[in-house]
Design an enzyme around this catalytic site. Structure first.
Site, PDB file in Angstrom:
ATOM      1  N   LYS A  76       0.844  -1.196   0.000  1.00  0.00           N
ATOM      2  CA  LYS A  76       0.000   0.000   0.000  1.00  0.00           C
ATOM      3  C   LYS A  76       0.884   1.253   0.000  1.00  0.00           C
ATOM      4  O   LYS A  76       1.897   1.310   0.707  1.00  0.00           O
ATOM      5  CB  LYS A  76      -0.898  -0.031   1.240  1.00  0.00           C
ATOM      6  CG  LYS A  76      -1.903   1.088   1.364  1.00  0.00           C
ATOM      7  CD  LYS A  76      -2.719   0.876   2.645  1.00  0.00           C
ATOM      8  CE  LYS A  76      -3.780   1.924   2.855  1.00  0.00           C
ATOM      9  NZ  LYS A  76      -4.553   1.657   4.097  1.00  0.00           N
ATOM     10  N   SER A 151      -9.316   1.675   3.185  1.00  0.00           N
ATOM     11  CA  SER A 151      -8.403   2.435   2.354  1.00  0.00           C
ATOM     12  C   SER A 151      -7.380   1.584   1.594  1.00  0.00           C
ATOM     13  O   SER A 151      -6.644   2.102   0.753  1.00  0.00           O
ATOM     14  CB  SER A 151      -7.655   3.464   3.215  1.00  0.00           C
ATOM     15  OG  SER A 151      -6.889   2.844   4.236  1.00  0.00           O
ATOM     16  N   SER A 175      -9.581  -0.969   7.290  1.00  0.00           N
ATOM     17  CA  SER A 175      -8.998  -0.745   5.976  1.00  0.00           C
ATOM     18  C   SER A 175      -8.256  -1.913   5.350  1.00  0.00           C
ATOM     19  O   SER A 175      -7.891  -1.836   4.180  1.00  0.00           O
ATOM     20  CB  SER A 175      -8.072   0.470   6.009  1.00  0.00           C
ATOM     21  OG  SER A 175      -8.817   1.655   6.143  1.00  0.00           O
TER      22      SER A 175
END
Length: 474
Positions: A76, A151, A175
């Site tokens: 990420k 996210s 997330s």
């Protein structure tokens, strides 16, 4: 069948047996990325030649690396990966390159993992869908009209579409779990401190040291466990990282524990298919010899309200110095988050102090309630993956009946409880919506008992398990 469709564990077996070289496996993933990423927009920093150079280095040094030698993974873009973009989805950070690896990325490299690139996220990570003005929106590989969540939505889309064998997300409000649920993969939000949080942006400090954790994501719980073994362990420079040894429970011991389950929190409904997924998971666990009984902690709404104070109100306060004078650069999704925070108002020093003390007391009360049911099973969200930009959905009411609507943040409460509790929670795909979108369930254990959540999740994974979206197989 293309090797990219195989689990990470199977890909490693092929590498160790010599059935495929690191370079050959890398090329398979490069082809998958070049074919699907233009449609999905999951990776935001990918350079095929950089990947090839890593692969050649590993092939030329057969003794290099460890448990993950040659495994293609993604990270990420909020987790520092040296030489890669670390922009957190914001125009304010456009072009920001990480100068050094976060400890978790260093551990991946030391284990021999091959870093494919970094993945998309919503601006400053403050949304349950992945879209921003910097790189645009990420699409769900099951249906590109739908969101992969957030996210860690770019990460989940890359893994679900077999562009990556696994990788790293982060979770302060669901997330890594909600995107896994939306895309039909597995994930773990570890106990905070179990996996080093240094090198994450924003930093996992203050209340976010309790709420947040970097966690592994992959297509099977076996793969998640493999990554977790590599990532976990004390970081001597992280003040919340404890020298707690990993414990892998015996199934016989787990079967003596009672697993509590619930379909909703008594306040907000879920879709009928979500209820079915929970019931199917309960049935599978009972058939596997586990004791599973209805149980719902009484503190869930209190935990959610405290999570809101820390994540939304404190989160907005943390970001004020960064965004001041740059409001015109902010994405609509982050502006939406700021609107939620503005409506709630800033916290006074007294309110913050009271909330911090209340959180410790409430965590203790919840753990006492869980004394006889130390493992929980529940939905990941009220709804499966939603269409881009949707903000309300029909669900079944807590007392039965259809025609009830649930709003955006209310629908995502199921993960927030366990961020406030600082408890480990795993997600496993179990069911499908009428539109064919995946539905996962969540397995929660007491803090530091991450192995319990993974072991129960593994039983569910064997009963249901990952299947690739059609686009991954073309």
């Amino acid at each position: 069948m293309s090797v990219v469709l195989a689990s990470a564990t199977r890909q490693l077996e092929l590498l160790r047996s010599g059935a495929i070289s690191v370079t050959e496996l890398a090329e398979e993933h490069i082809r998958q990325i070049e074919r699907l990423n233009p449609v999905l927009n999951a990776l935001v920093d990918f350079d095929a030649e950089r990947v090839r150079a890593q692969a050649r280095l590993l092939d030329d040094n057969p003794n290099a690396g460890g448990a993950l030698r040659g495994l293609p993974v993604t990270v990420k873009s909020s987790i520092a990966t040296a030489g890669h973009l670390c922009e957190i989805g914001s125009l304010i950070h456009r072009g920001s390159i990480a100068k050094e690896d976060a400890p978790v990325v260093s551990r991946l490299r030391e284990a021999g993992a091959l870093i494919l690139g970094t993945t998309n996220c919503p601006e400053f990570l403050m949304a349950y869908e992945t879209d921003n003005l910097l790189h645009g929106r990420t699409n769900n590989p099951w249906n590109v009209e739908y969101s992969p969540g957030g996210s860690s939505g770019g990460e989940s889309a890359a893994i679900a579409a077999c562009m990556s064998a696994g990788g790293l997300g982060s979770d302060s409000g669901g997330s890594v779990r909600q995107p896994a649920h939306f895309t039909g993969i597995c994930s773990l939000k570890p106990t905070p401190g179990r996996v080093p949080g240094r090198g994450h942006l924003p930093p996992c400090v203050g209340p976010f040291a309790v709420l947040g954790a970097i966690g592994p994501m992959a297509r099977t719980i076996e793969d998640v466990s493999l990554l977790f073994d590599v990532l976990s362990g004390q970081d001597g420079f992280d003040p919340v990282s404890a020298p707690v040894e990993l414990r892998k429970p015996q199934l016989a011991d787990l079967r003596r524990k009672t697993i509590g389950y619930f379909e909703d929190d008594g306040l907000v409904g879920v879709t009928a298919e979500t209820r079915v997924a929970v019931r199917d998971a309960v049935r599978a666990l009972r058939e596997a010899g586990f004791q599973v009984e209805p149980f719902r902690p009484q503190t869930l709404e209190l935990l959610r309200k405290l999570w809101w104070k820390f994540f939304v109100q404190c989160g907005a306060m943390f970001y004020q110095p960064t965004i001041r004078g740059k409001e015109g650069m902010l994405s609509p999704i982050f502006r939406e988050f700021l609107g939620f925070a503005e409506a709630a108002g800033p916290l006074s020093a007294t309110e913050l102090l009271d909330a911090w003390a209340e959180l410790d007391l409430l965590r203790g009360r919840t753990l006492r309630e869980m004394e006889n049911t130390p493992i929980l099973l529940c939905p990941v969200a009220s709804v499966p993956a939603f269409r881009h930009g949707e903000r309300s959905w029909p669900v079944t009411g807590v007392n039965g009946g259809d025609g009830v609507k649930v709003e955006y943040l209310d629908a995502m409460r199921h993960t927030q409880w366990f961020n406030a509790l600082a408890a480990p929670a795993a997600v496993v795909p179990v069911g499908r919506s009428p539109e064919g979108m995946p539905i996962g369930v969540q397995v929660i254990a007491r803090p530091w008992q991450d192995g319990d959540a993974l072991a129960v999740g593994a039983m569910l994974d064997r009963a249901f398990g990952y299947r690739p979206p059609p686009m991954a197989m073309l």
